[in-house]
Design a protein around this motif. Structure first.
Motif, PDB file in Angstrom:
ATOM      1  N   LEU A  62       0.825  -1.209   0.000  1.00 21.99           N
ATOM      2  CA  LEU A  62       0.000   0.000   0.000  1.00 21.99           C
ATOM      3  C   LEU A  62       0.859   1.259   0.000  1.00 21.99           C
ATOM      4  CD1 LEU A  62      -2.838  -1.002   2.467  1.00 21.99           C
ATOM      5  CD2 LEU A  62      -3.035  -0.654   0.007  1.00 21.99           C
ATOM      6  N   GLY A  63       1.962   1.218   0.722  1.00 17.87           N
ATOM      7  CA  GLY A  63       2.865   2.367   0.743  1.00 17.87           C
ATOM      8  C   GLY A  63       3.500   2.615  -0.614  1.00 17.87           C
ATOM      9  N   ILE A  64       3.910   1.547  -1.282  1.00 18.58           N
ATOM     10  CA  ILE A  64       4.498   1.691  -2.619  1.00 18.58           C
ATOM     11  C   ILE A  64       3.451   2.192  -3.605  1.00 18.58           C
ATOM     12  CG2 ILE A  64       5.468   0.382  -4.548  1.00 18.58           C
ATOM     13  CD1 ILE A  64       6.933  -1.322  -2.470  1.00 18.58           C
ATOM     14  N   ALA A  65       2.222   1.670  -3.504  1.00 16.15           N
ATOM     15  CA  ALA A  65       1.154   2.121  -4.401  1.00 16.15           C
ATOM     16  C   ALA A  65       0.840   3.597  -4.183  1.00 16.15           C
ATOM     17  CB  ALA A  65      -0.097   1.278  -4.190  1.00 16.15           C
ATOM     18  N   ALA A  66       0.811   4.028  -2.937  1.00 15.00           N
ATOM     19  CA  ALA A  66       0.546   5.439  -2.646  1.00 15.00           C
ATOM     20  C   ALA A  66       1.679   6.322  -3.164  1.00 15.00           C
ATOM     21  CB  ALA A  66       0.364   5.637  -1.144  1.00 15.00           C
ATOM     22  N   LEU A  67       2.919   5.862  -3.013  1.00 12.89           N
ATOM     23  CA  LEU A  67       4.056   6.632  -3.512  1.00 12.89           C
ATOM     24  C   LEU A  67       4.023   6.741  -5.026  1.00 12.89           C
ATOM     25  CD1 LEU A  67       6.737   8.054  -2.891  1.00 12.89           C
ATOM     26  CD2 LEU A  67       7.845   5.837  -3.130  1.00 12.89           C
ATOM     27  N   LEU A  68       3.730   5.641  -5.706  1.00 11.08           N
ATOM     28  CA  LEU A  68       3.659   5.681  -7.165  1.00 11.08           C
ATOM     29  C   LEU A  68       2.516   6.575  -7.639  1.00 11.08           C
ATOM     30  CD1 LEU A  68       4.388   1.963  -8.072  1.00 11.08           C
ATOM     31  CD2 LEU A  68       5.875   3.942  -8.370  1.00 11.08           C
ATOM     32  N   LYS A  69       1.395   6.520  -6.943  1.00  9.30           N
ATOM     33  CA  LYS A  69       0.276   7.381  -7.315  1.00  9.30           C
ATOM     34  C   LYS A  69       0.648   8.850  -7.131  1.00  9.30           C
ATOM     35  CE  LYS A  69      -4.527   8.370  -6.395  1.00  9.30           C
ATOM     36  NZ  LYS A  69      -5.681   8.169  -5.521  1.00  9.30           N
ATOM     37  N   TYR A  70       1.350   9.146  -6.047  1.00  9.19           N
ATOM     38  CA  TYR A  70       1.769  10.515  -5.788  1.00  9.19           C
ATOM     39  C   TYR A  70       2.767  10.999  -6.834  1.00  9.19           C
ATOM     40  CZ  TYR A  70       4.120  14.401  -3.488  1.00  9.19           C
ATOM     41  OH  TYR A  70       4.678  15.612  -3.204  1.00  9.19           O
ATOM     42  N   LEU A  71       3.669  10.117  -7.239  1.00  2.00           N
ATOM     43  CA  LEU A  71       4.702  10.524  -8.187  1.00  2.00           C
ATOM     44  C   LEU A  71       4.179  10.656  -9.611  1.00  2.00           C
ATOM     45  CD1 LEU A  71       7.733   8.403  -6.971  1.00  2.00           C
ATOM     46  CD2 LEU A  71       7.391  10.863  -6.727  1.00  2.00           C
ATOM     47  N   PHE A  72       3.232   9.817  -9.995  1.00  2.18           N
ATOM     48  CA  PHE A  72       2.833   9.764 -11.391  1.00  2.18           C
ATOM     49  C   PHE A  72       1.520  10.469 -11.708  1.00  2.18           C
ATOM     50  CE2 PHE A  72       5.705   6.037 -11.263  1.00  2.18           C
ATOM     51  CZ  PHE A  72       6.623   6.527 -12.167  1.00  2.18           C
ATOM     52  N   THR A  73       0.819  10.963 -10.700  1.00  2.00           N
ATOM     53  CA  THR A  73      -0.374  11.749 -11.016  1.00  2.00           C
ATOM     54  C   THR A  73       0.057  13.200 -11.176  1.00  2.00           C
ATOM     55  OG1 THR A  73      -0.844  11.940  -8.659  1.00  2.00           O
ATOM     56  CG2 THR A  73      -2.039  10.259  -9.875  1.00  2.00           C
ATOM     57  N   SER A  74      -0.307  13.761 -12.296  1.00  5.72           N
ATOM     58  CA  SER A  74       0.113  15.135 -12.569  1.00  5.72           C
ATOM     59  C   SER A  74      -0.939  16.096 -12.026  1.00  5.72           C
ATOM     60  CB  SER A  74       0.284  15.347 -14.069  1.00  5.72           C
ATOM     61  OG  SER A  74      -0.930  15.095 -14.732  1.00  5.72           O
ATOM     62  N   THR A  75      -0.473  17.131 -11.396  1.00  6.01           N
ATOM     63  CA  THR A  75      -1.382  18.168 -10.916  1.00  6.01           C
ATOM     64  C   THR A  75      -1.439  19.256 -11.979  1.00  6.01           C
ATOM     65  OG1 THR A  75       0.438  19.227  -9.748  1.00  6.01           O
ATOM     66  CG2 THR A  75      -0.905  17.684  -8.497  1.00  6.01           C
ATOM     67  N   LYS A  76      -2.599  19.408 -12.542  1.00  2.00           N
ATOM     68  CA  LYS A  76      -2.758  20.413 -13.588  1.00  2.00           C
ATOM     69  C   LYS A  76      -3.050  21.760 -12.943  1.00  2.00           C
ATOM     70  CE  LYS A  76      -4.331  17.012 -16.858  1.00  2.00           C
ATOM     71  NZ  LYS A  76      -5.396  16.519 -17.707  1.00  2.00           N
ATOM     72  N   PRO A  77      -2.394  22.813 -13.396  1.00  4.66           N
ATOM     73  CA  PRO A  77      -2.653  24.130 -12.809  1.00  4.66           C
ATOM     74  C   PRO A  77      -4.084  24.577 -13.136  1.00  4.66           C
ATOM     75  CG  PRO A  77      -1.228  24.319 -14.721  1.00  4.66           C
ATOM     76  CD  PRO A  77      -1.398  22.861 -14.445  1.00  4.66           C
ATOM     77  N   SER A  78      -4.695  25.139 -12.124  1.00  3.30           N
ATOM     78  CA  SER A  78      -6.069  25.590 -12.321  1.00  3.30           C
ATOM     79  C   SER A  78      -6.070  26.940 -13.036  1.00  3.30           C
ATOM     80  CB  SER A  78      -6.765  25.724 -10.972  1.00  3.30           C
ATOM     81  OG  SER A  78      -6.066  26.654 -10.169  1.00  3.30           O
ATOM     82  N   THR A  79      -7.007  27.088 -13.935  1.00  2.90           N
ATOM     83  CA  THR A  79      -7.130  28.348 -14.660  1.00  2.90           C
ATOM     84  C   THR A  79      -8.186  29.188 -13.961  1.00  2.90           C
ATOM     85  OG1 THR A  79      -8.750  27.373 -16.139  1.00  2.90           O
ATOM     86  CG2 THR A  79      -6.459  27.346 -16.849  1.00  2.90           C
ATOM     87  N   GLY A  80      -7.926  30.450 -13.868  1.00  3.26           N
ATOM     88  CA  GLY A  80      -8.859  31.358 -13.217  1.00  3.26           C
ATOM     89  C   GLY A  80      -8.311  31.849 -11.893  1.00  3.26           C
ATOM     90  N   ALA A  81      -9.050  32.736 -11.291  1.00  4.29           N
ATOM     91  CA  ALA A  81      -8.619  33.319 -10.026  1.00  4.29           C
ATOM     92  C   ALA A  81      -8.990  32.413  -8.874  1.00  4.29           C
ATOM     93  CB  ALA A  81      -9.264  34.693  -9.842  1.00  4.29           C
TER      94      ALA A  81
END
Length: 50
Positions: A29-48
């Motif tokens: 579970l720790g490895i899965a959480a780490l991989l999810k954290y590393l490989f999910t991209s956070t897209k910048p939000s548009t707008g104020a």
């Protein structure tokens, strides 16, 4: 080596089988959480942001 390990696990009754399974589950579970954290991209939000 495997025979000694299985003999020790059998000697400890159910706790000898539960502890390695619990450790492997938490490790997975720790490895899965780490991989999810590393490989999910956070897209910048548009707008104020308020």
């Amino acid at each position: 080596m495997t025979t000694d390990c299985l003999a020790l696990m059998g000697h400890m009754s159910w706790l000898g089988w539960l502890m390695p399974l619990a450790v492997l589950t938490l490790l997975g579970l720790g490895i899965a959480a780490l991989l999810k954290y590393l490989f999910t991209s956070t897209k910048p939000s548009t707008g104020a942001r308020s």
